[in-house]
Design a protein around this motif. Structure first.
Motif, short mmCIF file in Angstrom:
data_model
loop_
_atom_site.label_atom_id
_atom_site.label_comp_id
_atom_site.label_asym_id
_atom_site.label_seq_id
_atom_site.Cartn_x
_atom_site.Cartn_y
_atom_site.Cartn_z
N UNK A 142 1.05 -1.03 -0.02
CA UNK A 142 0.00 0.17 0.04
C UNK A 142 1.08 1.61 0.04
N UNK A 143 0.68 2.45 -0.22
CA UNK A 143 1.76 3.11 -1.07
C UNK A 143 1.60 4.69 -0.97
N UNK A 144 2.15 5.02 -0.43
CA UNK A 144 1.48 7.21 -0.57
C UNK A 144 2.23 7.51 -1.73
N UNK A 145 1.41 7.84 -2.99
CA UNK A 145 1.91 8.03 -4.30
C UNK A 145 2.81 9.45 -4.17
N UNK A 146 2.39 10.19 -3.59
CA UNK A 146 2.83 12.01 -3.52
C UNK A 146 4.35 11.66 -2.79
N UNK A 147 4.21 10.50 -1.48
CA UNK A 147 5.52 11.12 -0.70
C UNK A 147 6.61 9.57 -1.78
N UNK A 148 5.64 8.48 -2.01
CA UNK A 148 6.92 6.95 -3.12
C UNK A 148 7.31 6.96 -2.15
N UNK A 149 6.53 6.07 -1.07
CA UNK A 149 6.79 5.58 0.46
C UNK A 149 5.32 4.36 0.72
N UNK A 150 5.57 3.41 1.29
CA UNK A 150 4.40 2.32 1.83
C UNK A 150 4.19 2.57 2.87
N UNK A 151 3.19 2.82 3.18
CA UNK A 151 1.79 3.53 4.14
C UNK A 151 0.75 1.95 4.40
#
Length: 145
Positions: free
Chosen positions: A112-121
Motif C-alpha cells: 500500500x503506497x503513498x503516491x505523493x511521498x513515494x513510500x509505503x503506508x
C-alpha cells in the motif's frame, strides 16, 4: 473459496511465435485480477485521486504450468495469502475454462503506497477487515508454489 477476479479469451495478437499466450498478457490479466480482489476488500480506485494512495507491486513469483493457445477461454481466481502491516500477499490462479486445469499461478506481494511521498503506508482498517473473507484456506492452497 478464491474469488473469481478475471475472465478472458486468448486472441491471436496475444500469442507469441510458438502460438500460445505471451507472458506480457498473463501479467496484464493477473494485474487486472488484483484490482478486482482489492476492490472486493474495500479499496476504491477513487483513492488514487482523492487520497493519493495506491499500490506498488513488490514481488511477483509466477509458475507457468500449461500453455494457452488461441481461442482459449480462461479465468483467474484470487485470494489473500497474508496480510502485513503495509502489504498484501495474494495468490492468483489462471485456469483453462474448458477443463479447469491450472495453467499459471502468481504469488504477489503488493505494498500500500503513498503516491505523493513515494513510500509505503500502513494498510487502512477498511482493507484489513475487508480481506478477512478473502483469505486463502488450507484447502485453497493445494498445488502451492
Amino acid at each position: 473459496m478464491p474469488l473469481l477476479t478475471y475472465q478472458g479469451v486468448v486472441y491471436p495478437a496475444q500469442c507469441d511465435a510458438m502460438g500460445h499466450m505471451n507472458v506480457q498478457y498473463y501479467i496484464a490479466a493477473f494485474d487486472q485480477a488484483f484490482w478486482h480482489l482489492i476492490a472486493a476488500a474495500g479499496y476504491s480506485a477513487t483513492w488514487i485521486a482523492d487520497r493519493q494512495e495506491g499500490w506498488a507491486d513488490r514481488r511477483y513469483e509466477i509458475d507457468f504450468r500449461r500453455e494457452l493457445p488461441v481461442g482459449s477461454l480462461f479465468e483467474i481466481r484470487s485470494a489473500v495469502v497474508k496480510v502485513g502491516r503495509t502489504s498484501l500477499t495474494t495468490r492468483h490462479r489462471l485456469l483453462d475454462k474448458a477443463d479447469g486445469h491450472l495453467c499459471a499461478e502468481l504469488l504477489a506481494v503488493s505494498v500500500y503506497f503513498d503516491l505523493a511521498r513515494r513510500e509505503s503506508r500502513v494498510l487502512p482498517e477498511t482493507i484489513v477487515s475487508g480481506v478477512r473473507g478473502l483469505l486463502e484456506t488450507d484447502m485453497d492452497s493445494t498445488d502451492a508454489l
